[in-house]
Design a protein around this motif. Structure first.
Motif, PDB file in Angstrom:
ATOM      1  N   ASP B  17      62.287  48.414  20.712  1.00 57.05           N
ATOM      2  CA  ASP B  17      62.150  46.951  20.691  1.00 57.05           C
ATOM      3  C   ASP B  17      63.446  46.351  21.216  1.00 57.05           C
ATOM      4  OD1 ASP B  17      59.596  46.531  19.709  1.00 57.05           O
ATOM      5  OD2 ASP B  17      60.248  46.858  17.633  1.00 57.05           O
ATOM      6  N   ILE B  20      65.488  39.581  22.887  1.00 57.37           N
ATOM      7  CA  ILE B  20      65.487  38.609  23.990  1.00 57.37           C
ATOM      8  C   ILE B  20      66.927  38.311  24.386  1.00 57.37           C
ATOM      9  CG2 ILE B  20      65.094  36.158  24.501  1.00 57.37           C
ATOM     10  CD1 ILE B  20      62.417  36.435  23.014  1.00 57.37           C
ATOM     11  N   LYS B  22      69.023  35.637  26.231  1.00 57.91           N
ATOM     12  CA  LYS B  22      68.878  34.256  26.722  1.00 57.91           C
ATOM     13  C   LYS B  22      69.344  34.142  28.163  1.00 57.91           C
ATOM     14  CE  LYS B  22      69.740  32.403  22.115  1.00 57.91           C
ATOM     15  NZ  LYS B  22      70.868  32.031  21.263  1.00 57.91           N
ATOM     16  N   ARG B  25      64.630  36.073  32.574  1.00 59.60           N
ATOM     17  CA  ARG B  25      63.186  36.260  32.403  1.00 59.60           C
ATOM     18  C   ARG B  25      62.706  37.345  33.369  1.00 59.60           C
ATOM     19  NH1 ARG B  25      60.508  30.938  33.706  1.00 59.60           N
ATOM     20  NH2 ARG B  25      62.339  30.636  35.033  1.00 59.60           N
ATOM     21  N   SER B 149      58.744  35.746  32.107  1.00 56.43           N
ATOM     22  CA  SER B 149      58.755  35.539  30.651  1.00 56.43           C
ATOM     23  C   SER B 149      59.985  36.224  30.079  1.00 56.43           C
ATOM     24  CB  SER B 149      57.488  36.155  30.052  1.00 56.43           C
ATOM     25  OG  SER B 149      57.716  36.539  28.716  1.00 56.43           O
ATOM     26  N   ASP B 150      60.560  35.643  29.012  1.00 54.36           N
ATOM     27  CA  ASP B 150      61.764  36.261  28.444  1.00 54.36           C
ATOM     28  C   ASP B 150      61.453  37.469  27.579  1.00 54.36           C
ATOM     29  OD1 ASP B 150      60.690  34.914  26.314  1.00 54.36           O
ATOM     30  OD2 ASP B 150      62.403  33.549  26.045  1.00 54.36           O
ATOM     31  N   THR B 151      60.175  37.821  27.413  1.00 58.41           N
ATOM     32  CA  THR B 151      59.816  38.977  26.561  1.00 58.41           C
ATOM     33  C   THR B 151      59.317  40.172  27.391  1.00 58.41           C
ATOM     34  OG1 THR B 151      57.548  38.201  26.313  1.00 58.41           O
ATOM     35  CG2 THR B 151      59.140  37.472  24.648  1.00 58.41           C
ATOM     36  N   ARG B 152      59.324  40.063  28.697  1.00 58.57           N
ATOM     37  CA  ARG B 152      58.645  41.108  29.483  1.00 58.57           C
ATOM     38  C   ARG B 152      59.576  42.179  30.049  1.00 58.57           C
ATOM     39  NH1 ARG B 152      54.553  39.318  33.708  1.00 58.57           N
ATOM     40  NH2 ARG B 152      54.217  41.557  33.613  1.00 58.57           N
ATOM     41  N   ASN B 154      60.164  45.099  28.905  1.00 51.98           N
ATOM     42  CA  ASN B 154      59.512  46.420  28.850  1.00 51.98           C
ATOM     43  C   ASN B 154      58.577  46.637  30.038  1.00 51.98           C
ATOM     44  OD1 ASN B 154      57.994  44.366  27.689  1.00 51.98           O
ATOM     45  ND2 ASN B 154      56.698  45.819  26.556  1.00 51.98           N
TER      46      ASN B 154
END
Lengths: 408, 408
Positions: B17, B20, B22, B25, B149-152, B154
């Motif tokens: 995991d 994020i 900052k 993205r 996206s800031d979560t992508r 992976n």
């Protein structure tokens, strides 16, 4: 070795007929140093007046016999000389026991042959880190001395094998001033290395008369174009030894004779190629010709970078004309290169030029060449007149099998 | 790749995991550059003020994207930045077509993201010598920009894989002046190289603020102890790229902050080890600790000589505590060594000391250690205070299979 190795598919059909070299006699014996049911010690005895030149491993962890040979080289030639080699134990990384074993053996050889200790050279090849059972050799010296014969060089070649799959010999004869001079050599080695660092050993004999310093200069020069241009896996033995002995018994002075030098180079090149052909697991004999380099030494650096690249060697094993890996090996070598001046050929098939695949290149053409046993890779750097040729073999499952799957 | 590769036995249980970061993205897309039914392009877009440091392959045949990145590094950070990476084609040794592809892609990225071309960095990884079908990437840029996206992160790690058997990520968070700074990185690579020179690529992001020259100095320094201390097979990619991007979006200045440097080193060490753990055919993860060398650089030379030795690597594959091969690798390395001062241990088992096998050594003890997945080799030269640690994997049939048995 516990395992029995299949004869290399690249081996010559048979051991060559080697001419008698006047002034040197050979014997071999089964001393049981480690191997059973085979000969494992050879003795060569040379006439007074013999000059000897040598080349040895550059390793900082080199063996006791190598250190002893290096110290003795260049000594007085009036007393003859002897070479004793055992297989099965390399007497390397054996601390002060190593020196003791060398002293015991050289002393016993001196007693048995009448040659002074300062002119007795030894080599040991096989497992490292175990004390050499020198007593087993010492008790056989009478038998060895009694068995000396000028025709037994082939037996000597057999006795020094470890993981070799064939005995290696080569010869040449030249006429100088109407008289015949013979050169005969034997070698062992499955590349630079072998399980247990089993060592490359090479002994070359000639009945020509050559002054010692000239002999050493000649050996060093030819070595740089032959044995120093071969590689199996980039590893370096602790025991590599190459000795060239000129007995003078043919009564012909070959010092600075160009024809003699050329014949000697033929013999050394032949033996060096035989070592590559017996490379562990080898199925392809590969010649890499580098031209157009900024210097000869740059050409050799590029050649060895290609020859030692596991990616290039596995591509060759897979019969894959993967020229991108050659580009990679050139790029990483550290010697000068310009991507856009580079050209690469497999045999006569031009593959890449001007930083790009050649417009006429058809992969089918290169793929046919890659199926052959002998493969030539040509690289031109486009920078200058430097050139070099190096030889290697492919990297196959056989290499992994010999070095990983069996306990050594 | 045509072949489907089994997940490395040394792989971590799952992708971590990642926090994020900052100011950055990510997006990925399936452009069909070469592979079908998977993503093969990633885009990372960074906020204005981002500083970027980089480390690249030393290869003289390095790829067009690498040359472009090297020329742009250190530029103005006020305009944000973008990184676009494709897998399936390395755009290496593609002549002037290579530069054209880079120009087409950087121009399209600039249009789609609003970042000036001078701040668009690219990398390509995969087959070499084939023109990059950059149109397939250019037409996907709208989709990529929309998907940011800031979560992508992976998904980005997945898109850059070639012969990797698992996606590689690592992260750390530190508190500076009471605020959290995040570091997250992704990597691809099956060692220094992979079939088709598939390249090691590493991208690390942090929301800390770090002045560009300090960031570059930090990257270079840590790289010498992490990515420059790993080797799979001694081959060097034409495309190796490591970029470290500090967005500054956390509004914390971490320039010269020791805690930040330490956290960054943790991330880089973790990623570098994951590359070794995905080494082609690897079944053992090997740490080589060299101490007592004449200098740190000598220690690293010895460490890499051991790590790159095919004989050492096959012995480890065979679970054979063959310390003689370590002696050999030290002897050939070119750095200072004295046989009689050397000591060697496997884990805590002292094997050799004082030029000789240790009197207390029992091979059974070392043999047990060699059966483990992770092996530590300790070498002390006994000469000085120089030290280094390097990491590698074993050399197995799997390596030959990946690189020789399949057409790449």
């Amino acid at each position: 070795m516990a395992q029995s190795l299949t004869r290399s598919p690249l081996a010559p059909a048979s051991f060559p007929d080697l001419p008698i070299v006047k002034g040197v006699r050979f014997a071999s014996v089964a001393a049981g140093v480690k191997y059973q049911n085979r000969t494992d010690v050879m003795l060569a005895l040379m006439a007074p007046g013999t000059t000897i030149a040598g080349a040895f491993t550059q390793s900082l962890t080199r063996s006791a016999p190598v250190r002893d040979c290096q110290a003795k080289l260049g000594d007085n030639s009036q007393d003859g000389a002897a070479i004793l080699v055992n297989s099965g134990n390399s007497n390397a990384f054996t601390g002060h026991f190593g020196q003791t074993s060398v002293a015991q053996i050289t002393s016993a050889v001196a007693t048995a042959t009448g040659v002074p200790e300062a002119r007795v050279f030894t080599a040991s090849t096989g497992v490292i880190g175990e004390p050499l059972p020198h007593d087993r050799i010492v008790v056989k010296l009478g038998e060895l001395a009694d068995g000396l014969s000028d025709t037994r060089i082939n037996d000597a070649a057999d006795a020094i094998m470890t993981t070799d799959t064939f005995a290696k010999g080569a010869s040449a004869q030249v006429e100088i001033d109407g008289q015949t001079v013979s050169i005969a050599g034997i070698a062992k080695g499955s590349g630079m290395i072998a399980p247990d660092m089993a060592t490359m050993l090479v002994y070359i004999f000639t009945d020509a008369e050559v002054e010692q310093q000239a002999l050493q200069a000649l050996l060093t020069s030819i070595c740089n174009r032959t044995f120093n241009c071969i590689t199996v896996d980039s590893d370096t033995s602790t025991s590599d030894t190459l000795m060239l002995c000129a007995t003078g018994a043919a009564n012909v002075d070959a010092t600075d004779d160009a024809q003699f030098a050329s014949a000697l180079e033929t013999v050394m090149l032949d033996l060096s190629h035989q070592v590559v052909r017996d490379g562990e697991g080898a199925t392809k004999f590969v010649e890499i010709q580098v031209t157009g380099a900024a210097s000869d030494s740059d050409a050799k650096i590029h050649g060895l970078s290609i020859a030692n690249s596991p990616l290039v060697k596995t591509a060759i094993a897979g019969e894959d004309p993967n020229w991108g890996r050659i580009v990679m090996a050139i790029g990483k070598s550290g010697a000068a290169a310009d991507r856009d001046l580079l050209s690469i050929s497999f045999g006569d098939v031009l593959v890449a030029e001007k930083g790009w695949v050649s417009p006429d290149y058809r992969e089918e053409d290169a793929a046919i060449l890659m199926k052959q046993d002998e493969i030539t890779i040509k690289v031109d750097l486009g920078l200058g007149a430097g050139h070099a040729t190096v030889w290697t073999c492919d990297l196959t499952h056989g290499y992994i099998q010999i070095n990983a799957d069996y306990r050594s």
